[in-house]
Motif scaffolding. Structure first.
Motif, short mmCIF file in Angstrom:
data_model
loop_
_atom_site.label_atom_id
_atom_site.label_comp_id
_atom_site.label_asym_id
_atom_site.label_seq_id
_atom_site.Cartn_x
_atom_site.Cartn_y
_atom_site.Cartn_z
N ILE A 27 -63.97 -7.58 -20.84
CA ILE A 27 -64.59 -8.90 -20.78
C ILE A 27 -65.14 -9.16 -19.38
O ILE A 27 -66.24 -9.68 -19.20
N TYR A 28 -64.34 -8.79 -18.37
CA TYR A 28 -64.74 -8.98 -16.96
C TYR A 28 -66.03 -8.22 -16.67
O TYR A 28 -66.95 -8.76 -16.04
N ASN A 29 -66.12 -6.98 -17.13
CA ASN A 29 -67.30 -6.16 -16.86
C ASN A 29 -68.53 -6.65 -17.62
O ASN A 29 -69.67 -6.41 -17.19
N SER A 30 -68.31 -7.31 -18.75
CA SER A 30 -69.44 -7.82 -19.53
C SER A 30 -70.02 -9.10 -18.92
O SER A 30 -71.18 -9.42 -19.14
N GLN A 31 -69.19 -9.84 -18.16
CA GLN A 31 -69.65 -11.08 -17.54
C GLN A 31 -69.11 -11.17 -16.10
O GLN A 31 -68.36 -12.11 -15.79
N PRO A 32 -69.42 -10.24 -15.24
CA PRO A 32 -68.82 -10.22 -13.90
C PRO A 32 -69.11 -11.48 -13.09
O PRO A 32 -68.28 -11.92 -12.30
N SER A 33 -70.29 -12.07 -13.25
CA SER A 33 -70.64 -13.26 -12.47
C SER A 33 -69.79 -14.46 -12.86
O SER A 33 -69.60 -15.38 -12.05
N SER A 34 -69.26 -14.46 -14.08
CA SER A 34 -68.47 -15.59 -14.55
C SER A 34 -67.04 -15.55 -14.03
O SER A 34 -66.37 -16.59 -13.95
N TYR A 35 -66.55 -14.36 -13.67
CA TYR A 35 -65.14 -14.22 -13.29
C TYR A 35 -64.94 -13.81 -11.83
O TYR A 35 -63.92 -14.16 -11.23
N ALA A 36 -65.88 -13.09 -11.26
CA ALA A 36 -65.68 -12.52 -9.92
C ALA A 36 -65.52 -13.59 -8.85
O ALA A 36 -64.83 -13.38 -7.85
N HIS A 37 -66.16 -14.75 -9.02
CA HIS A 37 -66.15 -15.77 -7.98
C HIS A 37 -65.21 -16.93 -8.31
O HIS A 37 -65.28 -17.97 -7.66
N ARG A 38 -64.33 -16.77 -9.27
CA ARG A 38 -63.38 -17.83 -9.59
C ARG A 38 -62.28 -17.90 -8.53
O ARG A 38 -61.82 -16.88 -8.03
N SER A 39 -61.89 -19.12 -8.24
CA SER A 39 -60.82 -19.33 -7.26
C SER A 39 -59.49 -18.81 -7.81
O SER A 39 -59.26 -18.86 -9.03
N PRO A 40 -58.60 -18.30 -6.94
CA PRO A 40 -57.27 -17.86 -7.40
C PRO A 40 -56.44 -18.98 -8.00
O PRO A 40 -55.45 -18.71 -8.68
N THR A 41 -56.84 -20.23 -7.77
CA THR A 41 -56.12 -21.37 -8.36
C THR A 41 -56.85 -21.92 -9.58
O THR A 41 -56.47 -22.96 -10.11
N TYR A 42 -57.89 -21.21 -10.03
CA TYR A 42 -58.67 -21.70 -11.18
C TYR A 42 -57.78 -21.86 -12.41
O TYR A 42 -57.03 -20.95 -12.77
N GLY A 43 -57.86 -23.01 -13.05
CA GLY A 43 -57.10 -23.27 -14.28
C GLY A 43 -55.75 -23.90 -14.06
O GLY A 43 -55.02 -24.16 -15.02
N ILE A 44 -55.40 -24.20 -12.80
CA ILE A 44 -54.06 -24.73 -12.54
C ILE A 44 -53.86 -26.10 -13.17
O ILE A 44 -52.75 -26.50 -13.50
N GLY A 45 -54.96 -26.83 -13.37
CA GLY A 45 -54.86 -28.15 -13.99
C GLY A 45 -54.44 -28.11 -15.44
O GLY A 45 -54.00 -29.13 -16.00
N TYR A 46 -54.54 -26.93 -16.08
CA TYR A 46 -54.17 -26.82 -17.49
C TYR A 46 -52.69 -26.55 -17.72
O TYR A 46 -52.22 -26.56 -18.85
N VAL A 47 -51.95 -26.32 -16.63
CA VAL A 47 -50.53 -25.95 -16.77
C VAL A 47 -49.77 -27.01 -17.54
O VAL A 47 -49.07 -26.72 -18.52
N PHE A 48 -49.89 -28.27 -17.13
CA PHE A 48 -49.14 -29.33 -17.79
C PHE A 48 -49.66 -29.59 -19.20
O PHE A 48 -48.90 -29.98 -20.09
N VAL A 49 -50.95 -29.35 -19.41
CA VAL A 49 -51.51 -29.50 -20.76
C VAL A 49 -50.85 -28.53 -21.72
O VAL A 49 -50.46 -28.89 -22.84
N TYR A 50 -50.69 -27.27 -21.28
CA TYR A 50 -50.07 -26.26 -22.13
C TYR A 50 -48.58 -26.51 -22.33
O TYR A 50 -48.03 -26.22 -23.40
N ILE A 51 -47.90 -27.07 -21.32
CA ILE A 51 -46.49 -27.43 -21.47
C ILE A 51 -46.33 -28.50 -22.53
O ILE A 51 -45.46 -28.41 -23.42
#
Length: 288
Positions: A27-51
């Protein structure tokens, strides 16, 4: 002793994590521009949503179990599992095949076969196979979606939740009871004896002690850390894969050693191991 079943669970963790990495890299290789520049904290706001979602999911199963209305939910849940299996094979087959029609046809056929088997012909090996591919799908999707530090926060939050759900509120035990007694494919069922069958199996007898049960989440969630670590350290992917895997295996070994005769939360052990494995890799390549 359940040494054979415990080793099998460790093998499932390793193979499902490696297969999830294969899918995530594709998936990463098929869309490198979408994933390569994401912050290491990307998605942290969803933690409590998933809990919150995990708590509501547990509540729904327990409520329907008490009302003896899990049959319809079992169908809906099996459809969701079959869809994830379809996704896994869609990506996996696209790595090796180029015929789009063949890829879609095979993926749909496999998903339908799993759905039929889970509903009408379910046995422990069918549940385990479904759980394996479900774990691969979940960990590959979330592992590449979360930034690595968001994955760490996600695993820490869920291991705290798992501890509370087993030892404090104890609703996770009720969830497991209803899942086993209602034949919901939500736990890996790993028998010590080859002639084992799920007919007549209940949470209380659990195959008279000759079967190990471990939740799908106890495999899938630590695998998220393995995948996220591998993608984060993709230029040194071997170390950022093997160290979290090794940590998870040590966590599983400690879990089994200290909890042989009672239900226990698996995530505090396995999640912690994978996180520590990632941290060792991180420190090794960023400090020394």
């Amino acid at each position: 002793m359940r040494a054979k079943a415990e080793i099998v669970s460790m093998v499932i963790f390793v193979i499902s994590s490696l297969l999830a990495i294969l899918l995530a890299v594709a998936i990463y290789n098929s869309q490198p521009s979408s994933y390569a520049h994401r912050s290491p904290t990307y998605g942290i706001g969803y933690v409590f949503v998933y809990i919150i979602a995990a708590f509501l999911f547990s509540f729904v199963i327990i409520y329907l179990g008490r009302k003896r209305k899990l049959r319809i939910f079992r169908v809906i849940y099996s459809i969701v599992v079959a869809y994830v299996i379809f996704y896994v094979f869609l990506i996996l087959l696209s790595i090796f095949l180029y015929n789009v029609y063949a890829i879609f046809t095979a993926s749909i056929a496999i998903a339908i076969a799993f759905f039929y088997l889970m509903i009408f012909k379910n046995e422990w090996y069918i549940t385990d196979a479904a759980g394996f591919f479900l774990s691969v799908g979940i960990s590959s999707i979330w592992g590449i979606t979360f930034g690595v530090w968001a994955a760490v926060a996600f695993l820490v939050a869920f291991e705290i939740y798992d501890y509370i759900a087993v030892y404090k509120t104890k609703h996770m035990i009720s969830l497991a009871r209803y899942a086993v007694d209602s034949d919901l494919p939500m736990l890996f069922v790993l028998p010590e004896n080859s002639g084992f069958t799920m007919r007549g199996l209940s949470f209380d007898n659990r195959g008279e002690g000759n079967v190990l049960m471990i939740g799908f989440g106890d495999i899938a969630l630590p695998s998220i850390m393995v995948v996220s670590s591998a993608i984060y350290g993709i230029s040194h992917i071997l170390f950022f894969t093997l160290l979290p895997l090794a940590g998870g295996l040590i966590g599983m070994a400690v879990l089994y050693f200290w909890n042989r005769d009672r239900p226990a939360p698996g995530l505090p052990y396995i999640n912690t191991g994978t996180i520590l494995g990632f941290l060792i890799a991180f420190i090794a390549f960023h400090v020394f």
